[in-house]
Motif scaffolding. Structure first.
Motif, PDB file in Angstrom:
ATOM      1  N   ASN A 134      -2.537 -11.967  -9.802  1.00 55.30           N
ATOM      2  CA  ASN A 134      -3.296 -13.386  -9.494  1.00 55.30           C
ATOM      3  C   ASN A 134      -2.779 -14.597 -10.032  1.00 55.30           C
ATOM      4  N   PHE A 135      -2.357 -14.410 -11.224  1.00 54.17           N
ATOM      5  CA  PHE A 135      -1.659 -15.527 -12.127  1.00 54.17           C
ATOM      6  C   PHE A 135      -0.296 -16.003 -11.169  1.00 54.17           C
ATOM      7  N   MET A 136       0.247 -15.219 -10.909  1.00 51.58           N
ATOM      8  CA  MET A 136       1.594 -15.391 -10.223  1.00 51.58           C
ATOM      9  C   MET A 136       1.022 -16.267  -8.900  1.00 51.58           C
ATOM     10  N   ASN A 137       0.114 -15.770  -7.966  1.00 46.65           N
ATOM     11  CA  ASN A 137      -0.217 -16.684  -7.044  1.00 46.65           C
ATOM     12  C   ASN A 137      -0.610 -17.946  -6.985  1.00 46.65           C
ATOM     13  N   LEU A 168       2.311  -9.651  -2.439  1.00 48.99           N
ATOM     14  CA  LEU A 168       1.409  -9.659  -3.749  1.00 48.99           C
ATOM     15  C   LEU A 168      -0.221  -9.341  -3.370  1.00 48.99           C
ATOM     16  N   VAL A 169      -0.414 -10.161  -2.420  1.00 48.00           N
ATOM     17  CA  VAL A 169      -1.824 -10.208  -1.775  1.00 48.00           C
ATOM     18  C   VAL A 169      -2.216  -8.760  -1.302  1.00 48.00           C
ATOM     19  N   VAL A 170      -1.100  -8.360  -0.331  1.00 45.61           N
ATOM     20  CA  VAL A 170      -1.288  -6.945   0.450  1.00 45.61           C
ATOM     21  C   VAL A 170      -1.422  -5.890  -0.726  1.00 45.61           C
ATOM     22  N   GLY A 171      -0.698  -6.034  -1.756  1.00 48.18           N
ATOM     23  CA  GLY A 171      -0.798  -4.843  -2.907  1.00 48.18           C
ATOM     24  C   GLY A 171      -2.222  -5.141  -3.741  1.00 48.18           C
ATOM     25  N   GLN A 172      -2.370  -6.230  -3.792  1.00 49.88           N
ATOM     26  CA  GLN A 172      -3.774  -6.148  -4.438  1.00 49.88           C
ATOM     27  C   GLN A 172      -5.044  -5.533  -3.523  1.00 49.88           C
ATOM     28  N   PHE A 173      -5.062  -5.821  -2.377  1.00 51.04           N
ATOM     29  CA  PHE A 173      -6.077  -5.304  -1.548  1.00 51.04           C
ATOM     30  C   PHE A 173      -5.732  -3.892  -1.129  1.00 51.04           C
ATOM     31  N   VAL A 174      -4.548  -3.429  -1.201  1.00 51.59           N
ATOM     32  CA  VAL A 174      -4.319  -1.825  -1.039  1.00 51.59           C
ATOM     33  C   VAL A 174      -5.255  -1.110  -2.111  1.00 51.59           C
ATOM     34  N   PHE A 175      -4.954  -1.792  -3.486  1.00 50.62           N
ATOM     35  CA  PHE A 175      -5.661  -0.860  -4.366  1.00 50.62           C
ATOM     36  C   PHE A 175      -7.318  -1.001  -4.205  1.00 50.62           C
ATOM     37  N   ALA A 176      -7.711  -2.286  -3.874  1.00 47.95           N
ATOM     38  CA  ALA A 176      -8.964  -2.683  -3.926  1.00 47.95           C
ATOM     39  C   ALA A 176      -9.706  -1.761  -2.650  1.00 47.95           C
ATOM     40  N   ALA A 177      -8.936  -1.535  -1.570  1.00 47.91           N
ATOM     41  CA  ALA A 177      -9.500  -0.791  -0.538  1.00 47.91           C
ATOM     42  C   ALA A 177      -9.571   0.820  -0.684  1.00 47.91           C
ATOM     43  N   CYS A 178      -8.309   1.035  -1.786  1.00 46.71           N
ATOM     44  CA  CYS A 178      -8.520   2.589  -2.241  1.00 46.71           C
ATOM     45  C   CYS A 178      -9.772   2.841  -3.067  1.00 46.71           C
ATOM     46  N   LEU A 179      -9.957   1.731  -3.828  1.00 47.15           N
ATOM     47  CA  LEU A 179     -11.279   2.016  -4.881  1.00 47.15           C
ATOM     48  C   LEU A 179     -12.475   2.028  -4.077  1.00 47.15           C
ATOM     49  N   GLY A 210     -13.852  -1.534  -9.932  1.00 44.71           N
ATOM     50  CA  GLY A 210     -13.786  -1.711  -8.856  1.00 44.71           C
ATOM     51  C   GLY A 210     -14.091  -2.949  -8.353  1.00 44.71           C
ATOM     52  N   GLY A 211     -15.280  -3.488  -8.773  1.00 45.16           N
ATOM     53  CA  GLY A 211     -15.882  -4.585  -8.347  1.00 45.16           C
ATOM     54  C   GLY A 211     -15.187  -5.881  -9.104  1.00 45.16           C
ATOM     55  N   PHE A 212     -14.533  -5.529 -10.388  1.00 45.98           N
ATOM     56  CA  PHE A 212     -13.775  -6.611 -11.061  1.00 45.98           C
ATOM     57  C   PHE A 212     -12.506  -6.803 -10.411  1.00 45.98           C
ATOM     58  N   ALA A 213     -11.870  -5.565  -9.961  1.00 48.33           N
ATOM     59  CA  ALA A 213     -10.476  -5.738  -9.303  1.00 48.33           C
ATOM     60  C   ALA A 213     -10.605  -6.510  -8.216  1.00 48.33           C
ATOM     61  N   ILE A 214     -11.772  -6.234  -7.139  1.00 47.38           N
ATOM     62  CA  ILE A 214     -11.943  -6.965  -6.191  1.00 47.38           C
ATOM     63  C   ILE A 214     -12.253  -8.318  -6.273  1.00 47.38           C
ATOM     64  N   PHE A 215     -12.901  -8.583  -7.332  1.00 47.57           N
ATOM     65  CA  PHE A 215     -13.065 -10.079  -7.812  1.00 47.57           C
ATOM     66  C   PHE A 215     -11.720 -10.895  -8.190  1.00 47.57           C
ATOM     67  N   ILE A 216     -10.992 -10.077  -9.056  1.00 50.13           N
ATOM     68  CA  ILE A 216      -9.675 -10.676  -9.338  1.00 50.13           C
ATOM     69  C   ILE A 216      -8.878 -10.960  -7.902  1.00 50.13           C
ATOM     70  N   SER A 217      -8.964  -9.706  -6.868  1.00 49.94           N
ATOM     71  CA  SER A 217      -8.201  -9.996  -5.883  1.00 49.94           C
ATOM     72  C   SER A 217      -8.515 -11.128  -5.033  1.00 49.94           C
ATOM     73  N   CYS A 218      -9.855 -11.392  -5.089  1.00 55.02           N
ATOM     74  CA  CYS A 218     -10.421 -12.661  -4.301  1.00 55.02           C
ATOM     75  C   CYS A 218      -9.552 -14.034  -5.109  1.00 55.02           C
TER      76      CYS A 218
END
Length: 789
Positions: free
Chosen positions: A296-299, A421-432, A671-679
């Protein structure tokens, strides 16, 4: 140089307050989530490791092959410790003890139920608890003595010195306090409040003196002189049962104390995991959340590349090297990480009381622990370097001539990297999302699965003190029924929701002599079927109408099936040398694990005071509070010296799902925190894309495109990214949940619902996040973007 870079970094943070706030907030949430999970993992990992020689200490387990599989228990005969001490090479100390049990301890008017352990002096040499008062070398030598923990001593004696004072045990034995030790740490497998000598147990329960290799009734701890003896010692202890009973097929083994809590699951006699599997999930979750925060920081950093391009160009033009620019960007990243860590501490300290409440433990940050600061420093540096790596390398690569002449920066590669990177974030979020949904499905499936009896309004009361005297239980039963507080009452030999006694010493006609089958056996009172609300499949129940029922038993369905009885009613079994006739078949009901198949069970009439609890069905036509008050009053009349120890059965049953509820709750929160950071990461890419396509959007608006058209155009690309993320995530999630569910014999079928939920949630989140930024661009006046053309 560093001073100048620090000033530039601070100015950039202040100048771009919105970006700085999002960056710091995202990293703070990521770091806080990671810290809470690591604190919890560290707490669980430290179980039983507070003792000096924990790495040389072992628990003696027994493996018994029965019912087609191998059972492993940390229950051993009372003679195991002395035999191991004398005969097994490399053993420094061996100790036997009871597992903690509730007993009454009285001082004056204070009557308290205490968790008691009966043991020998070696117990306190193996587990070297810190002594506050008393001589460690002399404790437990005299039969009428007791060792108290600090908090329990304060409950009994207040601020007075308890040494040499006396307490009354079970209203019978006067015991002298000879020592006070520190409270047992919460992350210990053996939790107690007082220790008493083993000879006192033998005096109170004479059967304990009998040397019986077939009676597994205590815990045996072994400490080796050195771990180099482990292989030899473990090999020597393996056949210890057979050396004393030729026909005993049980095998003994040494299981490390440090692994007792984490590696408690055994398959085919070998430790295969347990709580450690949950900790691995939380470690992975902590790492992934932190990685998502870094992405998220990189983006967000590279989304501001247009704004910082000229700064880079000017600095390069006046002589700055790429190395110095990289140093500056890394310094900015580390500064943001440091600020984020300060906020993360505030979040952690604020949230720990909540997590302590749901975990039922006490997690704290030990600020005096050097290891904590080392881990934190490593975490900060790692986060700062990982988060700042891509922005530093990307922003420092701009060519000054092109930037200063106003040429458009080529952004294709950076956009591609950010998309990945965004795809990677949402892969993890979807898994969760998928995994959390399946955890809750499994939990609800098992909780709602028929357990074979009716838990509602069913309470159990511990049988203590005078209630064991002849005739007192029947008197209490009649009083409970006559009072109208209960409609049915019976007795049971153990907690109805927990494990209890089992045996392989059962014979019947047609049994394979080479096959070993383990049976649970429970003593019951009359009206057992009616009280717990289970079903009698065939035959009859044990009844006072049949005087010969002391020689009768009832079997459950699992026992009939395991024994292969075609006509179970009237079948004769030999139970511990006694020939008993089966008169009824009881429907299978859950006693131990709700996730595993019901074990074969034998029910016999309680004629030898084997019962430990009274089971009572509350009267549904009366107020529950008044019924409970009446029950307490009647119990107190018979045994006034003990506090009434009663609980609802459904509350005890709920404890069985604690690990799964914990996993689901933590997965849900983090999982909610991960999704929020992914947003936030998605917001960064949306900001960048909107900035890049500002003029294109303005031209489209001039040509007649509506705000809806523009939003659809901008959202389409991001929905594609989320769709790709789901396609990658679903096979991974399927593998993970299949492996997790394989541990349960009763498990939910994997349906499409969790995956559909992941699709809906991820797309909805993407659309809302992107639209928040895109709508500003779509509604902007096109003249502002085109007036310089």
């Amino acid at each position: 140089m560093y001073k100048l870079n620090l000033k530039i970094a601070l100015r950039n943070l202040w100048k771009n307050k919105g970006f700085s706030l999002i960056n710091i907030g995202g990293l703070a949430i990521g770091l806080a989530s990671c810290m809470v999970l690591l604190i919890y993992v560290g707490y669980e990992w430290s179980y039983d490791k507070q003792f000096t020689n924990h790495d040389k200490t072992y628990v003696v387990y027994q493996n018994v092959a029965a019912n087609g599989k191998t059972f492993s228990w940390a229950w051993t005969p009372n003679v195991m410790a002395s035999e191991v001490q004398e005969k097994i090479p490399g053993v420094k100390y061996a100790s036997h003890s009871t597992y903690p049990r509730p007993n009454l301890i009285t001082v004056g008017d204070k009557k308290l139920s205490s968790k008691v352990v009966f043991t020998d002096p070696n117990f306190l040499k193996i587990l070297d608890y810190k002594f506050i008062k008393g001589n460690p070398a002399k404790v437990l030598e005299d039969i009428n003595t007791i060792v108290l923990t600090k908090s329990f001593a304060e409950k009994l004696f207040g601020k007075e010195d308890p040494i040499n004072k006396t307490v009354k045990f079970e209203n019978q034995d006067l015991l002298k306090v000879t020592a006070v030790i520190e409270d047992v740490p919460a992350n210990s497998s053996i939790i107690f409040e007082s220790i008493m000598p083993w000879p006192l147990l033998e005096k109170r329960e004479p059967w304990v003196k009998e040397s019986n290799w077939g009676n597994n009734m205590c815990l045996t701890l072994v400490q080796l002189q050195d771990n180099k003896f482990f292989t030899e010692s473990n090999a020597a202890i393996e056949g210890i049962y057979k050396r004393h009973q030729k026909d005993n097929p049980t095998v003994a083994l040494l299981h490390p104390l440090a692994k007792w809590h984490l590696y408690g699951d055994f398959v085919n006699g070998k430790s295969v995991g347990g709580k450690i599997d949950q900790l691995k999930i939380f470690l992975l979750l902590a790492f992934c959340i932190l990685l998502i925060a870094c992405v998220n920081f990189m983006n967000l950093s590279t989304a501001r590349s247009e704004g910082r391009a000229k700064e880079v160009g000017v600095r390069k033009a006046i002589g700055s090297t790429r190395k110095s620019l990289i140093s500056q960007f890394f310094l900015e990243s580390l500064l943001i990480t440091f600020i984020s860590t300060v906020f993360a501490f505030i979040l952690v300290e604020t949230s720990l009381p909540y997590f302590n409440n749901i975990l039922n433990i006490k997690l704290t940050i030990d600020y005096n622990d050097v290891k904590f600061w080392m881990v934190l420093s490593t975490l900060m540096i790692f986060t700062g370097l990982v988060a700042g790596s891509y922005p530093a390398l990307y922003l420092s690569s701009f060519e000054p001539v092109k930037v200063l002449k106003g040429f458009k920066i080529k952004t294709d590669s950076s956009v591609s990297v950010r998309k990945v990177l965004v795809v990677g974030q949402f892969v993890f979020a979807a898994c969760l999302i998928v995994c959390t949904a399946v955890i809750y499905q499994q939990l609800n499936y098992v909780k709602n699965k028929p357990i074979g009896y009716d838990q509602s309004n069913l309470i159990q009361i511990a049988i203590e003190g005078k209630m064991h005297e002849p005739g007192k239980l029947e008197l209490l039963k009649n009083q409970l029924l006559n009072s109208g507080a209960a409609t049915d009452v019976t007795f049971f030999s153990s907690d109805v929701t927990e494990g209890g006694n089992n045996t392989t010493n059962i014979q019947w006609e047609g049994k394979n002599p080479n096959e070993l089958i383990s049976f649970n056996h429970r003593a019951i009172g009359y009206n057992f079927i009616e009280t717990i609300g289970t079903e009698l499949i065939s035959g009859r129940t044990l009844s006072p109408k049949f005087k010969n029922d002391t020689n009768s038993v009832m079997l459950n369905e699992a026992a009939v099936k395991m024994m292969g009885l075609k006509n179970p009613i009237g079948a004769v079994i030999t139970f511990w040398g006694n020939k008993l006739t089966n008169v009824g078949v009881v429907k299978d009901f859950v006693v131990e694990s709700a996730y595993q198949k019901v074990a074969p069970m034998i029910f016999y009439l309680d004629t030898h005071d084997d019962a430990t609890v009274i089971l009572a069905r509350l009267n549904p036509n009366q107020n529950i509070s008044s019924s409970l008050a009446k029950i307490d009053e009647l119990v107190k009349e018979i045994e006034p010296n003990y506090p009434v120890n009663r609980k609802f059965v459904n509350e005890s049953f709920e404890v069985k799902f604690q690990d799964e509820k914990l996993l689901g709750t933590l997965s849900n929160w983090f999982g909610g925190f991960a999704i929020f950071i992914s947003c936030l990461g998605l917001l960064g890419l949306a900001l960048f894309m909107a900035e890049q396509r500002k003029k294109e959007i303005s031209i489209r608006k001039v040509l007649g495109a509506s705000t809806t058209n523009i939003l659809t155009l901008l959202n389409k690309d991001f929905i594609k990214l989320v769709a790709i993320a789901n396609v990658i995530a679903f096979p991974l999630a399927y593998i993970i949940i299949t492996k997790w569910l394989s541990a349960f014999e009763y498990r939910v079928a994997i349906s499409f619902l969790p995956f559909a939920l992941a699709i809906v949630i991820s797309i909805l989140i993407a659309v809302l996040t992107v639209s928040i930024q895109s709508i500003k661009v779509a509604k902007a006046n096109p003249v502002d973007a085109l007036k310089y053309e």
